[in-house]
Write a protein that holds these residues in place. Structure first.
Motif, PDB file in Angstrom:
ATOM      1  N   ASP A  42       0.959  -0.487  -0.165  1.00  0.00           N
ATOM      2  CA  ASP A  42      -0.098  -0.197  -0.116  1.00  0.00           C
ATOM      3  C   ASP A  42       0.950   1.405   0.216  1.00  0.00           C
ATOM      4  O   ASP A  42       0.077   2.329   0.140  1.00  0.00           O
ATOM      5  CB  ASP A  42      -0.625   0.340   0.949  1.00  0.00           C
ATOM      6  N   GLY A  43       2.099   0.963  -0.566  1.00  0.00           N
ATOM      7  CA  GLY A  43       3.158   2.259  -0.033  1.00  0.00           C
ATOM      8  C   GLY A  43       3.720   2.590   1.023  1.00  0.00           C
ATOM      9  O   GLY A  43       4.207   4.128   1.283  1.00  0.00           O
ATOM     10  N   SER A  44       2.835   2.110   1.803  1.00  0.00           N
ATOM     11  CA  SER A  44       3.977   2.770   3.449  1.00  0.00           C
ATOM     12  C   SER A  44       5.216   1.837   3.629  1.00  0.00           C
ATOM     13  O   SER A  44       5.363   0.838   2.655  1.00  0.00           O
ATOM     14  CB  SER A  44       2.791   2.094   4.839  1.00  0.00           C
ATOM     15  N   LEU A  45       6.138   2.378   4.377  1.00  0.00           N
ATOM     16  CA  LEU A  45       7.158   2.617   4.821  1.00  0.00           C
ATOM     17  C   LEU A  45       6.664   0.582   5.237  1.00  0.00           C
ATOM     18  O   LEU A  45       6.335   0.625   6.267  1.00  0.00           O
ATOM     19  CB  LEU A  45       8.286   2.475   5.752  1.00  0.00           C
ATOM     20  N   ASP A  46       8.049  -0.547   4.811  1.00  0.00           N
ATOM     21  CA  ASP A  46       7.931  -1.573   5.749  1.00  0.00           C
ATOM     22  C   ASP A  46       8.733  -1.675   6.791  1.00  0.00           C
ATOM     23  O   ASP A  46      10.023  -2.318   6.473  1.00  0.00           O
ATOM     24  CB  ASP A  46       8.538  -2.809   4.194  1.00  0.00           C
ATOM     25  N   LEU A  47       7.796  -1.646   7.917  1.00  0.00           N
ATOM     26  CA  LEU A  47       8.778  -1.314   9.447  1.00  0.00           C
ATOM     27  C   LEU A  47       9.415  -2.434   9.726  1.00  0.00           C
ATOM     28  O   LEU A  47      10.650  -2.999  10.117  1.00  0.00           O
ATOM     29  CB  LEU A  47       8.212  -0.649   9.789  1.00  0.00           C
ATOM     30  N   PRO A  48       8.913  -3.916   9.381  1.00  0.00           N
ATOM     31  CA  PRO A  48       9.482  -5.361   9.413  1.00  0.00           C
ATOM     32  C   PRO A  48      10.874  -5.984   9.257  1.00  0.00           C
ATOM     33  O   PRO A  48      11.993  -6.204   9.201  1.00  0.00           O
ATOM     34  CB  PRO A  48       8.494  -6.012   9.699  1.00  0.00           C
ATOM     35  N   ALA A  49      10.633  -5.567   7.905  1.00  0.00           N
ATOM     36  CA  ALA A  49      11.876  -5.599   6.841  1.00  0.00           C
ATOM     37  C   ALA A  49      13.150  -4.201   7.243  1.00  0.00           C
ATOM     38  O   ALA A  49      13.862  -4.450   7.111  1.00  0.00           O
ATOM     39  CB  ALA A  49      10.919  -4.891   5.124  1.00  0.00           C
ATOM     40  N   MET A  50      12.289  -2.669   7.253  1.00  0.00           N
ATOM     41  CA  MET A  50      13.215  -2.399   8.024  1.00  0.00           C
ATOM     42  C   MET A  50      14.031  -2.452   9.438  1.00  0.00           C
ATOM     43  O   MET A  50      15.283  -2.192   8.641  1.00  0.00           O
ATOM     44  CB  MET A  50      13.246  -0.328   8.026  1.00  0.00           C
ATOM     45  N   ALA A  51      13.480  -3.081   9.761  1.00  0.00           N
ATOM     46  CA  ALA A  51      14.001  -3.308  11.247  1.00  0.00           C
ATOM     47  C   ALA A  51      15.822  -4.513  10.615  1.00  0.00           C
ATOM     48  O   ALA A  51      16.202  -4.436  11.499  1.00  0.00           O
ATOM     49  CB  ALA A  51      13.109  -3.736  12.659  1.00  0.00           C
ATOM     50  N   ARG A  52      15.019  -5.456  10.206  1.00  0.00           N
ATOM     51  CA  ARG A  52      15.923  -6.249   9.768  1.00  0.00           C
ATOM     52  C   ARG A  52      17.265  -5.879   8.923  1.00  0.00           C
ATOM     53  O   ARG A  52      18.104  -6.357   9.248  1.00  0.00           O
ATOM     54  CB  ARG A  52      14.879  -7.710   8.674  1.00  0.00           C
ATOM     55  N   LEU A  53      16.717  -5.118   8.325  1.00  0.00           N
ATOM     56  CA  LEU A  53      17.887  -4.522   7.312  1.00  0.00           C
ATOM     57  C   LEU A  53      19.203  -3.603   8.636  1.00  0.00           C
ATOM     58  O   LEU A  53      19.320  -4.302   8.243  1.00  0.00           O
ATOM     59  CB  LEU A  53      17.422  -3.656   6.419  1.00  0.00           C
ATOM     60  N   ALA A  54      18.019  -2.604   9.036  1.00  0.00           N
ATOM     61  CA  ALA A  54      18.982  -2.044  10.407  1.00  0.00           C
ATOM     62  C   ALA A  54      19.767  -2.968  11.388  1.00  0.00           C
ATOM     63  O   ALA A  54      20.750  -2.351  12.067  1.00  0.00           O
ATOM     64  CB  ALA A  54      18.085  -0.805  10.871  1.00  0.00           C
ATOM     65  N   ASP A  55      18.889  -3.764  12.080  1.00  0.00           N
ATOM     66  CA  ASP A  55      19.796  -4.946  12.526  1.00  0.00           C
ATOM     67  C   ASP A  55      20.793  -5.460  12.562  1.00  0.00           C
ATOM     68  O   ASP A  55      21.962  -5.669  12.968  1.00  0.00           O
ATOM     69  CB  ASP A  55      18.631  -6.244  13.241  1.00  0.00           C
ATOM     70  N   ALA A  56      20.799  -6.407  11.104  1.00  0.00           N
ATOM     71  CA  ALA A  56      22.074  -6.361  10.244  1.00  0.00           C
ATOM     72  C   ALA A  56      23.134  -5.943  10.101  1.00  0.00           C
ATOM     73  O   ALA A  56      24.328  -6.124  10.249  1.00  0.00           O
ATOM     74  CB  ALA A  56      21.133  -7.100   8.956  1.00  0.00           C
TER      75      ALA A  56
END
Length: 246
Positions: free
Chosen positions: A94-108
């Motif tokens: 729906d065009g929102s920031l994918d918070l779970p995905a972004m959290a996984r990438l930031a955590d990495a």
């Protein structure tokens, strides 16, 4: 001032003509994809801070779990290879920031064992609300946002760029997309803290008489080539940035 490059030759041009850092990717003609570990190592050896685009495929920024897992592994790989930061992004359908995905990438990135800057890339410009997305990026503790203000070029998105900068205090907002040296004063006036240029020109073709398209259907011989970093554009951009800073 950040220059997008695809290899060590471009990084040397960027370094020698005044860039502060480079963003490294492969397939710049596709909007950029994750480069190899060897490419990261050779560009890091040039001496400028290297921020690596982590994007596992072209197309939209709506990623399946398997793709997010792959990009998290790529984040760890490029940081181990000498990158100073990573450039990442993911959206929901729906065009929102994918918070779970972004959290996984930031955590990495944060679990890599070395300091790493994290940039939200131009996925923000395909989001439903770039200003709201910028505010979420600030809540995630990201280092910077690369954006055109949701427009085809950054200079067309000046009003949104100003709103993004206001919505994300403490996050460096970097204007990118079609940026020319002459645009720098207007972009600085919108409140951005940095500019991003590809400063690219097409490499000359070096083919014989026979030519068979190797990329997209209908690509001409002149288009079916790669990009080089143009030293004159980098130098002009440096002069424009310095003029604003004085």
């Amino acid at each position: 001032m950040e220059i997008a490059v695809t290899g060590p030759a471009g990084a040397r041009v960027a370094r020698d003509h005044g860039a502060d850092r480079v963003e490294l990717c492969s397939a710049l003609e596709l909007g950029g994809l994750t480069p190899s570990a060897a490419s990261v190592e050779t560009v890091a050896a040039v001496g400028l801070p290297v921020h690596v685009l982590v994007r596992c495929r072209p197309g939209d920024f709506v990623h399946e779990d398997e793709e997010v897992a792959l990009m998290a592994a790529e984040v760890r790989s490029v940081l181990a290879s000498g990158a100073a930061g990573v450039v990442v992004g993911a959206l929901t359908a729906d065009g929102s920031l994918d918070l779970p995905a972004m959290a996984r990438l930031a955590d990495a990135a944060r679990s890599s064992g070395r300091p790493a800057e994290i940039t939200l890339h131009r996925a923000i410009d395909q989001s439903a609300d770039p200003v709201a997305t910028a505010a979420l990026a600030a809540e995630l503790g990201l280092t910077r946002i690369l954006t055109s203000g949701g427009a085809p070029t950054a200079v067309d998105g000046l009003a949104t760029l100003a709103a993004v900068a206001a919505a994300a205090p403490g996050v460096e907002v970097m204007a990118g997309a079609g940026v020319r040296p002459t645009d720098v004063p207007r972009l600085a006036g919108a409140g951005v803290a940095a500019v991003h240029l590809s400063a690219k020109r097409r490499a000359p073709t070096r083919r014989g008489a026979a030519w068979v398209p190797m990329g997209a259907a209908g690509t001409s011989a002149e288009q079916d080539t790669h990009f080089l970093t143009d030293p004159e554009t980098v130098a002009a951009a440096r002069a424009a940035v310095d003029a604003v800073l004085r």
